[in-house]
Structure formats: structure tokens, C-alpha cells
Design an enzyme around this catalytic site. Sequence first.
Site, PDB file in Angstrom:
ATOM      1  N   PRO A  28      41.686  50.758  45.961  1.00 58.38           N
ATOM      2  CA  PRO A  28      42.924  51.466  45.604  1.00 58.38           C
ATOM      3  C   PRO A  28      43.808  50.651  44.673  1.00 58.38           C
ATOM      4  O   PRO A  28      44.049  49.480  44.924  1.00 58.38           O
ATOM      5  CB  PRO A  28      43.621  51.664  46.953  1.00 58.38           C
ATOM      6  N   GLU A  29      44.266  51.258  43.601  1.00 60.44           N
ATOM      7  CA  GLU A  29      45.255  50.634  42.727  1.00 60.44           C
ATOM      8  C   GLU A  29      46.480  51.533  42.720  1.00 60.44           C
ATOM      9  O   GLU A  29      46.523  52.541  43.423  1.00 60.44           O
ATOM     10  CB  GLU A  29      44.671  50.423  41.327  1.00 60.44           C
TER      11      GLU A  29
ATOM     12  N   LYS B 267      51.681  49.157  45.081  1.00 61.28           N
ATOM     13  CA  LYS B 267      50.530  49.569  45.887  1.00 61.28           C
ATOM     14  C   LYS B 267      50.914  49.814  47.352  1.00 61.28           C
ATOM     15  O   LYS B 267      50.059  49.935  48.200  1.00 61.28           O
ATOM     16  CB  LYS B 267      49.419  48.527  45.772  1.00 61.28           C
TER      17      LYS B 267
ATOM     18  N   ARG C 268      38.847  36.664  41.313  1.00 64.35           N
ATOM     19  CA  ARG C 268      38.559  38.077  41.090  1.00 64.35           C
ATOM     20  C   ARG C 268      37.680  38.213  39.856  1.00 64.35           C
ATOM     21  O   ARG C 268      37.854  37.486  38.880  1.00 64.35           O
ATOM     22  CB  ARG C 268      39.866  38.868  40.865  1.00 64.35           C
TER      23      ARG C 268
END
Length: 302
Positions: A2-3, A55, A275
Site C-alpha cells: 500500500p502507498e 499512508k 529498499r
Amino acid sequence: MPEGDTIHRAARTLHRALAGRAVTRFESVFPALTRVDVDHPVRGRIIERVEARGKHLLMWLSGLSAVASAKAEPLVLRTHMRMSGSWHIYRPHERWQRSRDDMRIIIETDELHAVAFNVPVAELTTAKALERTQAIRNLGPDPLSADFRVDDAVRGIRSRNGMDIADALLDQSAIAGIGNVYKSEILFAGRINPFAKVDVLPPTDLERLVAIAVKFMRANTAEGAAAAIETYRGLRRTTGRHDPGARLWVYGRAGKPCRRCGTAISRAKQGAHARSTYWCPRCQDRRCDRFKAASRPDRDRD
Ligand SMILES: [Zn+2]
């Protein structure tokens, strides 16, 4: 994963389903939530609105009206999905699409039930306490909020000088809502090398990146993008193409040909949280010479 756009879509779907309705039942597996519920029952409150900030998903619950303590403070339920959380909406008696073991929070109204699965972060608090929460207080400008200004986001990113631009885009206090997929996609579209230090990039580059972030995220929250039942899954697109194999420019495409120039897409782990970053070494090479030392291609799976 989810962003910000996913969370905004989820908030909109939940808002449409629940706003104005009274909570008929509340349940959670989080002791911190049930403790608040015992002292300040959620049942009977009206769900006033559901919104996204960065978020974070915020559900505002009215002070109690049907009970003697009419002046009870409104509450807000804050959830953060991290990598795996999601909110679903079901009709009563409808079969869940996830296991009961994954259930973390249930909020029922007469007509619809909202169920949070695997959300790792949840807090039930007052509005005042919410604003004191560090994760909320420190949020940078959100490209999906109505009062977003490009200048504010550029200033936020610029203040992260010394950071790689890819890491600065992920910094929620510089600009809110960008996650790991958009990070690579925005940099590709802006033709900026992910390892460029923020301070060597001219303001026009930062403005262009922020404008691209706004464009991608708004396109993915456009009307019609919301799913009726599952609020989490959504096919994120940056290329403007619907074909599932052609939705993204670089993310997840290590070794595959660049959609612009045919060069193999590179991947490396980047930043304090290692990341994965994807980029085209040719299209995003212009200022690359002084950053090459920083980019170590890495063949592990993300
Ligand atoms: Zn290329």
C-alpha cells in the site's frame, strides 16, 4: 504494497460505506484498542468521516450521543497498513476473503461491516492526542490532499540534503505517501538517477519530480479506481497502459529491457532500510558519473 494512493482509495471507499452510520459492534484483537473501548465505548458512535493522511488511515468517531455522557470526546481510529494490512468491507453474513486469524479490527454498522486484516499499527485516541502522535505531527505535504503545494514538498525534499534523492522521496516528513514502487517510477519518469544526492539536483529537477508524483498518485485515485469490496488491492499504473504486464516503467523489471531505450533495467538495495531501487542506467544516467560508486547491483529478490 500500500502507498498513499491505495490508502486514499481505501479511505474513500470506507467513507462512502460508513460515514453517517452508527457503530453497532466493535471488536479488536489489540488490547490497547479494547482497553479504550471499555472506558469509552465505540458502539453507538457515529462514523463521521474516513480520510487518509500520507499512508495513515483515520476514522473519526463522534462523541456518544445516545448515552448519558453526552459530552464524551470524539475518538479517532488510526491504522497504518505497512506492507501487508488491508481494510475490507462486507455485508452482514458475507464470507470474508481472508482468514479469521488475520482479523485485527471489526467495525459493524447495520448494513456493512468493515474488517481490518493484518494491520500492524492501530491506535484509538482523541483528536488532540492524534495531533501529538509523532508519525502524524511530522508528516510532510501530501500530494493527494486538497491543500497540497508543490513548493512545500520541494522545500521538504531539499531539506534532506546529503540524502540520495530516492531515499528523500520515501521520507514521509519530506513528502507524504510515496512508497517504494512510486519512488522508482517517479525517478524514471523524471530521468533522475536514484543515487543523486539531493543537494546536487537543481530546484527545477525537484519541482519536476514532485509534479510527476502528483500526477501518478492522482491518476491512481481517480474515480472508478476504487474496488467495491476489497479496498486494498488496486492495480497501480504509471505508464498509462491497462495491460497488467505493462503498467509500470521500471519497478519489478530488473534485467528486462527499458520501455524507452531497451537497456536492461538495474536493481540495487538502497538506503538505511535496504529498499529495492529500479532504474534504467541509460535513461537515468545524465548526472550519474559521480554516483556510480554508490550503486551496487544486487541480484537478490526483493
Ligand atoms: Zn532506458
